[in-house]
Design a protein around this motif. Structure first.
Motif, PDB file in Angstrom:
ATOM      1  N   PHE A  25       8.897   0.661  -8.579  1.00 53.15           N
ATOM      2  CA  PHE A  25      10.044   0.336  -8.375  1.00 53.15           C
ATOM      3  C   PHE A  25      10.776  -0.008  -7.119  1.00 53.15           C
ATOM      4  CE2 PHE A  25      10.507   1.123 -13.082  1.00 53.15           C
ATOM      5  CZ  PHE A  25       9.206  -0.936 -13.321  1.00 53.15           C
ATOM      6  N   HIS A  26      10.363   1.705  -5.790  1.00 51.00           N
ATOM      7  CA  HIS A  26      11.430   1.964  -5.459  1.00 51.00           C
ATOM      8  C   HIS A  26      11.849   1.222  -4.318  1.00 51.00           C
ATOM      9  CE1 HIS A  26       8.149   3.566  -2.831  1.00 51.00           C
ATOM     10  NE2 HIS A  26       8.874   3.900  -1.588  1.00 51.00           N
ATOM     11  N   ASP A  27      10.229   0.217  -3.577  1.00 54.43           N
ATOM     12  CA  ASP A  27      10.846  -0.312  -2.341  1.00 54.43           C
ATOM     13  C   ASP A  27      11.142  -1.885  -3.214  1.00 54.43           C
ATOM     14  OD1 ASP A  27      11.257   0.658  -0.247  1.00 54.43           O
ATOM     15  OD2 ASP A  27       9.716   1.637   0.271  1.00 54.43           O
ATOM     16  N   LEU A  28      11.609  -2.300  -3.899  1.00 56.17           N
ATOM     17  CA  LEU A  28      11.103  -3.844  -4.671  1.00 56.17           C
ATOM     18  C   LEU A  28      12.267  -4.170  -3.738  1.00 56.17           C
ATOM     19  CD1 LEU A  28       9.447  -4.163  -6.902  1.00 56.17           C
ATOM     20  CD2 LEU A  28      11.674  -3.927  -8.498  1.00 56.17           C
ATOM     21  N   GLY A  29      13.242  -4.127  -3.360  1.00 57.84           N
ATOM     22  CA  GLY A  29      13.958  -4.982  -2.649  1.00 57.84           C
ATOM     23  C   GLY A  29      13.857  -5.159  -0.636  1.00 57.84           C
ATOM     24  N   LYS A  30      12.694  -4.573  -0.549  1.00 59.06           N
ATOM     25  CA  LYS A  30      11.824  -5.277   0.602  1.00 59.06           C
ATOM     26  C   LYS A  30      11.510  -6.428   0.632  1.00 59.06           C
ATOM     27  CE  LYS A  30      10.994  -0.163   3.223  1.00 59.06           C
ATOM     28  NZ  LYS A  30       9.834   0.666   3.568  1.00 59.06           N
ATOM     29  N   SER A  31      11.317  -6.885  -0.360  1.00 52.70           N
ATOM     30  CA  SER A  31      10.936  -7.659  -0.304  1.00 52.70           C
ATOM     31  C   SER A  31      11.592  -9.431   0.545  1.00 52.70           C
ATOM     32  CB  SER A  31      10.218  -8.640  -2.109  1.00 52.70           C
ATOM     33  OG  SER A  31      10.863  -8.584  -2.727  1.00 52.70           O
ATOM     34  N   GLN A  80      18.508   5.315  -4.460  1.00 50.89           N
ATOM     35  CA  GLN A  80      19.028   6.710  -3.809  1.00 50.89           C
ATOM     36  C   GLN A  80      17.691   7.589  -2.911  1.00 50.89           C
ATOM     37  OE1 GLN A  80      20.136   9.186  -6.889  1.00 50.89           O
ATOM     38  NE2 GLN A  80      22.021   8.427  -7.637  1.00 50.89           N
ATOM     39  N   HIS A  81      16.769   6.512  -2.637  1.00 51.85           N
ATOM     40  CA  HIS A  81      15.306   6.888  -2.149  1.00 51.85           C
ATOM     41  C   HIS A  81      15.596   7.516  -0.878  1.00 51.85           C
ATOM     42  CE1 HIS A  81      14.205   2.557  -1.468  1.00 51.85           C
ATOM     43  NE2 HIS A  81      13.522   3.632  -0.791  1.00 51.85           N
ATOM     44  N   HIS A  82      16.555   6.418  -0.673  1.00 50.34           N
ATOM     45  CA  HIS A  82      16.711   7.147   1.029  1.00 50.34           C
ATOM     46  C   HIS A  82      18.520   8.294   1.253  1.00 50.34           C
ATOM     47  CE1 HIS A  82      13.816   4.831   2.739  1.00 50.34           C
ATOM     48  NE2 HIS A  82      13.935   3.991   2.139  1.00 50.34           N
ATOM     49  N   VAL A 112       8.559  12.419  -0.581  1.00 50.42           N
ATOM     50  CA  VAL A 112       6.741  11.099  -0.331  1.00 50.42           C
ATOM     51  C   VAL A 112       7.136  10.319   0.166  1.00 50.42           C
ATOM     52  CG1 VAL A 112       5.737  12.709  -2.260  1.00 50.42           C
ATOM     53  CG2 VAL A 112       6.921  10.266  -2.880  1.00 50.42           C
ATOM     54  N   ASP A 113       8.030   9.231   0.122  1.00 51.26           N
ATOM     55  CA  ASP A 113       7.952   8.595   0.891  1.00 51.26           C
ATOM     56  C   ASP A 113       8.384   8.547   2.737  1.00 51.26           C
ATOM     57  OD1 ASP A 113       9.286   5.891   1.194  1.00 51.26           O
ATOM     58  OD2 ASP A 113      11.267   6.625   1.904  1.00 51.26           O
ATOM     59  N   THR A 114       8.878   9.262   2.558  1.00 52.43           N
ATOM     60  CA  THR A 114       9.548  10.276   4.618  1.00 52.43           C
ATOM     61  C   THR A 114       8.346  10.244   4.161  1.00 52.43           C
ATOM     62  OG1 THR A 114      11.328  10.990   3.789  1.00 52.43           O
ATOM     63  CG2 THR A 114      10.467  11.710   6.194  1.00 52.43           C
ATOM     64  N   HIS A 130       1.192  -1.008   0.100  1.00 51.31           N
ATOM     65  CA  HIS A 130      -0.026   0.147   0.247  1.00 51.31           C
ATOM     66  C   HIS A 130       0.898   1.536  -0.010  1.00 51.31           C
ATOM     67  CE1 HIS A 130      -3.086   2.668   0.401  1.00 51.31           C
ATOM     68  NE2 HIS A 130      -2.681   3.094   1.772  1.00 51.31           N
ATOM     69  N   HIS A 131       1.668   1.052   0.727  1.00 45.21           N
ATOM     70  CA  HIS A 131       2.432   3.034   1.144  1.00 45.21           C
ATOM     71  C   HIS A 131       3.160   2.717  -0.806  1.00 45.21           C
ATOM     72  CE1 HIS A 131       6.763   4.870   1.688  1.00 45.21           C
ATOM     73  NE2 HIS A 131       7.510   3.264   1.332  1.00 45.21           N
ATOM     74  N   ILE A 132       3.897   1.745  -0.705  1.00 42.86           N
ATOM     75  CA  ILE A 132       4.531   1.809  -3.051  1.00 42.86           C
ATOM     76  C   ILE A 132       3.381   2.743  -3.595  1.00 42.86           C
ATOM     77  CG2 ILE A 132       5.183   0.966  -4.884  1.00 42.86           C
ATOM     78  CD1 ILE A 132       6.815  -1.259  -3.101  1.00 42.86           C
TER      79      ILE A 132
END
Ligand code: FE2
Ligand code: FE2
Length: 295
Positions: free
Chosen positions: A135-141, A190-192, A217-219, A102-104
């Motif tokens: 795509f930004h948080d794909l690595g979280k999986s 780079q998003h962080h 917007v992520d923050t 949902h965040h994504i």
């Protein structure tokens, strides 16, 4: 750079072994592993349905306004294409961490909304912001679920593991986009990062403009969401105050934060004054966001 666990693609290719050095050569090899990439339009997928549903998120009712702009955003979304395997990754994310999924979606809507803002004079392409946000948080999986879905504050070790998600997503995007990876991989990597170099994983200052927009917007979304490291979420008003303070410190572009302030203030149905110079909302008790590195 190294990873603690072997990293597999969604179609079960071993991309990097635990402990292997990750350098340009390794990444180039990974991009070369992808054979034919099948792109699909998201307009007929469950992802599209979920994006449309996500506009109903009440926390953003002040920002997702007026309806004509929402329809415009949806029409851009319908044109987005992505590799089939990335779509599978997102469907998998929905299953293992509905919260992250949902965040994504929220990030995709918010960045698209900002990219359409007249004041930016087409500086950002809405198609690109939507794609990159998805795509930004794909690595979280690939972060262990005991950490990703933990309801209690993370230990230092757990936080370090969580902080590998930009790198993991970066590697995955090399594989999923093959020779086109450069157009998209930075959204994860780079998003962080922050403009003053206080972010992670590298602490660079010169980041891509889309990564920076996603980072803001992520923050915002992190602040107004339930998080294990504080008792209750920020109100929208307190969150935007926080972003303003961060922009004063040189971490975020003031112009972009000002756009969010304007949305929260003027475009609300009934146009209530939400952000004023005085009477700011306080941050919730026990908050540690921004005091320890954020997730
Ligand atoms: Fe992230
Ligand atoms: Fe995120």
């Amino acid at each position: 750079m190294q990873l603690e666990n072997d990293l597999y693609s969604f179609d079960k290719k071993l991309l990097i072994k635990a402990g292997d050095l990750i350098d340009r050569g390794t990444l180039k090899n990974i991009a070369g592993l992808s054979e034919h990439i099948r792109y699909v339009q998201i307009k007929d997928t469950q992802l599209m349905n979920d994006l449309i549903q996500a506009f109903k998120d009440k926390r953003y009712s002040n920002i997702f306004w007026p309806p004509e702009t929402n329809l415009k955003i949806i029409s851009y979304m319908r044109r987005v294409t992505m590799p089939e395997k990335v779509l599978s990754e997102l469907a998998h994310m929905k299953k293992i961490s509905p919260y992250t999924y949902h965040h994504i979606l929220m990030i995709a809507i918010l960045t698209a909304k900002i990219s359409l803002d007249n004041s930016l004079k087409n500086k950002y392409s809405p198609d690109m912001t939507i794609r990159l946000s998805l795509f930004h948080d794909l690595g979280k999986s690939r972060i262990p679920l005991r950490i990703l879905n933990k309801r209690l504050p993370l230990t230092r070790e757990e936080r370090l593991i969580l902080h590998t998600h930009p790198l993991i997503g970066y590697i995955l995007l090399h594989y999923y986009f093959g020779k086109d990876h450069k157009k998209y991989d930075f959204s994860s990597f780079q998003h962080h990062e922050r403009l003053d170099g206080s972010g992670y994983p590298l602490g660079i200052k010169g980041l891509n403009k889309y990564s920076h927009l996603i980072g803001i917007v992520d923050t915002l979304d992190a602040l107004i969401s339930e998080r294990p490291y504080r008792k209750k979420p920020f109100t929208l008003r307190a969150a935007i105050d926080f972003l303003s303070d961060e922009s004063e410190k040189g971490r975020f572009l003031k112009g972009l934060v000002r756009i969010l302030i304007r949305y929260a203030r003027k475009e609300a149905p009934g146009a209530k004054l939400i952000i004023g110079a005085r009477g700011r909302d306080k941050e919730p008790a026990g908050n540690s966001y921004g005091k320890t590195a954020a997730s």
